[in-house]
Write an enzyme that holds these catalytic residues in place. Structure first.
Site, PDB file in Angstrom:
ATOM      1  N   LYS A  93       8.728  -7.734 -65.943  1.00 49.83           N
ATOM      2  CA  LYS A  93       8.519  -8.476 -67.196  1.00 49.83           C
ATOM      3  C   LYS A  93       7.983  -7.559 -68.291  1.00 49.83           C
ATOM      4  O   LYS A  93       8.379  -7.670 -69.458  1.00 49.83           O
ATOM      5  CB  LYS A  93       7.566  -9.640 -66.942  1.00 49.83           C
ATOM      6  CG  LYS A  93       8.196 -10.712 -66.054  1.00 49.83           C
ATOM      7  CD  LYS A  93       7.139 -11.663 -65.538  1.00 49.83           C
ATOM      8  CE  LYS A  93       7.766 -12.765 -64.683  1.00 49.83           C
ATOM      9  NZ  LYS A  93       6.740 -13.522 -63.951  1.00 49.83           N
TER      10      LYS A  93
ATOM     11  N   THR B 219      16.436 -24.070 -58.003  1.00 54.45           N
ATOM     12  CA  THR B 219      15.258 -24.689 -58.638  1.00 54.45           C
ATOM     13  C   THR B 219      15.450 -24.820 -60.152  1.00 54.45           C
ATOM     14  O   THR B 219      15.282 -25.890 -60.727  1.00 54.45           O
ATOM     15  CB  THR B 219      14.004 -23.825 -58.344  1.00 54.45           C
ATOM     16  OG1 THR B 219      13.934 -23.619 -56.939  1.00 54.45           O
ATOM     17  CG2 THR B 219      12.746 -24.496 -58.824  1.00 54.45           C
ATOM     18  N   VAL B 220      15.810 -23.713 -60.796  1.00 54.42           N
ATOM     19  CA  VAL B 220      15.929 -23.740 -62.258  1.00 54.42           C
ATOM     20  C   VAL B 220      17.288 -24.317 -62.677  1.00 54.42           C
ATOM     21  O   VAL B 220      17.364 -25.160 -63.583  1.00 54.42           O
ATOM     22  CB  VAL B 220      15.730 -22.327 -62.864  1.00 54.42           C
ATOM     23  CG1 VAL B 220      15.774 -22.396 -64.385  1.00 54.42           C
ATOM     24  CG2 VAL B 220      14.408 -21.724 -62.407  1.00 54.42           C
TER      25      VAL B 220
ATOM     26  N   GLU C 230      14.736 -15.875 -72.860  1.00 49.58           N
ATOM     27  CA  GLU C 230      13.338 -16.305 -73.030  1.00 49.58           C
ATOM     28  C   GLU C 230      12.651 -16.616 -71.709  1.00 49.58           C
ATOM     29  O   GLU C 230      11.474 -16.298 -71.504  1.00 49.58           O
ATOM     30  CB  GLU C 230      13.305 -17.553 -73.931  1.00 49.58           C
ATOM     31  CG  GLU C 230      11.935 -17.998 -74.338  1.00 49.58           C
ATOM     32  CD  GLU C 230      11.248 -16.973 -75.222  1.00 49.58           C
ATOM     33  OE1 GLU C 230      10.373 -16.261 -74.701  1.00 49.58           O
ATOM     34  OE2 GLU C 230      11.596 -16.856 -76.414  1.00 49.58           O
TER      35      GLU C 230
ATOM     36  N   GLY D  29       7.275 -17.407 -68.312  1.00 50.61           N
ATOM     37  CA  GLY D  29       7.572 -18.830 -68.178  1.00 50.61           C
ATOM     38  C   GLY D  29       7.922 -19.498 -69.483  1.00 50.61           C
ATOM     39  O   GLY D  29       8.865 -19.105 -70.172  1.00 50.61           O
TER      40      GLY D  29
ATOM     41  N   GLY E 213       8.025 -22.736 -62.727  1.00 46.44           N
ATOM     42  CA  GLY E 213       8.346 -24.139 -62.466  1.00 46.44           C
ATOM     43  C   GLY E 213       9.769 -24.410 -62.919  1.00 46.44           C
ATOM     44  O   GLY E 213      10.197 -23.899 -63.958  1.00 46.44           O
TER      45      GLY E 213
ATOM     46  N   ASP F 216       6.860  -7.794 -59.873  1.00 45.90           N
ATOM     47  CA  ASP F 216       7.382  -8.863 -60.733  1.00 45.90           C
ATOM     48  C   ASP F 216       6.831  -8.705 -62.162  1.00 45.90           C
ATOM     49  O   ASP F 216       7.574  -8.755 -63.141  1.00 45.90           O
ATOM     50  CB  ASP F 216       6.975 -10.222 -60.139  1.00 45.90           C
ATOM     51  CG  ASP F 216       7.313 -11.384 -61.050  1.00 45.90           C
ATOM     52  OD1 ASP F 216       8.435 -11.910 -60.934  1.00 45.90           O
ATOM     53  OD2 ASP F 216       6.476 -11.763 -61.893  1.00 45.90           O
TER      54      ASP F 216
ATOM     55  N   GLY G  24       2.805 -24.189 -53.341  1.00 44.01           N
ATOM     56  CA  GLY G  24       4.045 -23.848 -54.038  1.00 44.01           C
ATOM     57  C   GLY G  24       3.848 -22.850 -55.167  1.00 44.01           C
ATOM     58  O   GLY G  24       4.755 -22.624 -55.976  1.00 44.01           O
TER      59      GLY G  24
END
Ligand SMILES: NC(=O)c1ccc[n+]([C@@H]2O[C@H](COP(=O)([O-])OP(=O)(O)OC[C@H]3O[C@@H](n4cnc5c(N)ncnc54)[C@H](OP(=O)(O)O)[C@@H]3O)[C@@H](O)[C@H]2O)c1
Length: 411
Positions: free
Chosen positions: A194, A18-19, A118, A123, A291, A190, A176
């Site tokens: 972070k 995805t990324v 980053e 995000g 995203g 998660d 999604g």
């Protein structure tokens, strides 16, 4: 890597999902703009996936490695090899940094190369850069916020529709916003990874995932959100890292906020992070939490920083102990017998434990009677002792439910 040169910068791309896929597209699209900004054009010189490429060849043919595989192995092994070979690394991998940060940063320091990350936290919000660079000389007292978009979407939907957790989770998957296996998002793990990264940056101390106490949102009931609305509260899964009692407290927990709080209106899959320090009062930043394209854009930003020769401010290490029993205000939900004097008996137990009540909502009659209250700040251990005692009262019909509250009312 700061000298001007017409030679392209060769990027070895580890992972093209995805990324990684979005990053490869962005490099092609924005290559000329990056060259105009920092004198060198980035190009993808090699790709490694499970079905494509050989790591040693990708490394040998690159000037810089972008790691977008995820997980700890083989990402850790590859990142360490790249750093030892003197090649800067950009990664979006929170698990890797939260679990092996010390090792990675030590090797990067020894090799004299940068590791930038980053996209691993919050995000698109450039919080890592802001803490490391803009606030590099600021003594930060607290970093906190909404660092998981999936849970923020779920809580926002539960509050606006009144639907149950399971139903909203299914909707999040369809849209999604939640993965097929959302366990690490909804149980707080998660967000904890972070917060370990943010705490390390803000307080220059080697916090790892194991130092972060976390709770998730799986047990939140729709009626908690409904009662909270009456009290002017909205629910968020918050990550908090703060100096407390001479040490450091790093935690993730569901928490009610009053309407005026800067994080209260942050809804849907958005993230928001606040930084507090005596010198800056408080700064809040918000933006999309995930995203492919958005995350890839943060990764490319790190590549640009490396090409431009920007280096984070280097800080001496601080030794801070982890503090676990901290104070908080709480929301308390009790199903009670509808008898005279119930509220007084409960208030008595709270009072005996040194806890004072800020507000109370009383609802229902007979078997459906409920008391919902917010109590002022007290130590978590003090509150737990009072709740245990309240749970043993004959008047209380089921296990009390409690959620932390940030009492601060911003204007
Ligand atoms: N997705 C997001 O919105 C988002 C947001 C912030 C941060 N991140 C982070 O970005 C990273 C990448 O996430 P993603 O969503 O892009 O993951 P993804 O879609 O699952 O892609 C992972 C890629 O890595 C490759 N890969 C997996 N195991 C490998 C191995 N053992 N050796 C070589 N290649 C391997 C996969 O190859 P195959 O194609 O062969 O399977 C795939 O190309 C993760 O650290 C994630 O936490 C993601």
């Amino acid at each position: 890597m700061s000298e001007g040169s017409s030679k392209p910068v060769r990027i070895g791309l580890l992972g093209r999902g995805t990324v990684g896929g979005a990053f490869a597209e962005l490099v092609a699209e924005r290559g000329a703009a990056v060259e105009a900004a920092c004198g060198r054009r980035p190009e993808i010189s090699g790709v490694l996936t499970r079905g494509e490429g050989d790591f040693d060849e990708v490394l040998a043919g690159s000037d810089l490695i972008v790691e977008l595989i995820g997980g700890t192995e083989p990402a850790r092994e590859h990142v360490l090899a790249a750093l030892r070979a003197g090649k800067p690394v950009v990664t979006a991998n929170k698990q890797l940094l939260a679990q092996h940060g010390d090792e990675l940063f030590d090797v990067a320091r020894e090799a004299g190369v940068q590791i930038r990350f980053e996209a691993a936290v919050a995000g698109v919000i450039p919080i890592v850069r802001v803490i490391q660079e803009s606030f590099g000389a600021t003594e930060i007292s607290k970093v906190f916020g909404i660092v998981n978009g999936t849970t923020n979407f779920i809580l926002s939907e539960m509050a606006s529709t009144g639907a149950a957790y399971e139903e909203v989770l299914e909707r999040a998957k369809q849209l999604g916003y939640a993965e097929a296996d959302p366990t690490e998002d909804v149980n707080g793990a998660d967000a904890a990874a972070k917060m370990a990264i943010l705490a390390r940056l803000a307080f220059h101390t080697p916090i790892t995932l194991g130092d972060v106490a976390y709770e998730g949102i799986e047990t939140i009931q729709p009626d908690d959100l409904a009662y909270a609305k009456e009290l002017g509260l909205s629910l968020k899964l918050l990550g908090v890292a703060e100096r407390r009692d001479g040490g450091l407290s790093v935690r993730v927990f569901p928490c009610f906020l009053y309407g005026g709080h800067p994080l209260a209106p942050v809804g849907g899959p958005f993230n928001a992070v606040m930084v507090e320090a005596p010198a800056i009062t408080e700064v809040t930043m918000s933006g999309p939490g995930a995203g492919g394209t958005q995350t890839a854009s943060a990764v490319l930003g790190d590549v640009v920083s490396i090409l431009a020769g920007d280096a984070p401010v280097s800080q001496p290490r601080e030794e801070l102990t982890v503090v676990t029993d901290v104070s908080s205000s709480f929301y308390l939900h009790l199903e009670v017998a509808d008898r005279p004097g119930v509220l007084a008996r409960i208030a008595q137990v709270l009072g005996d434990n040194g806890i004072s009540v800020k507000s109370v909502v009383q609802r229902g009659i007979g078997e459906d009677a409920r008391l919902v209250m917010v109590v002022h700040e007290c130590l978590e251990s003090q509150f737990a002792a009072a709740v245990e005692e309240i749970g043993r009262l004959e008047d209380v019909r089921s296990t009390p439910r409690s959620i932390r509250v940030i009492e601060e009312e911003f204007v």
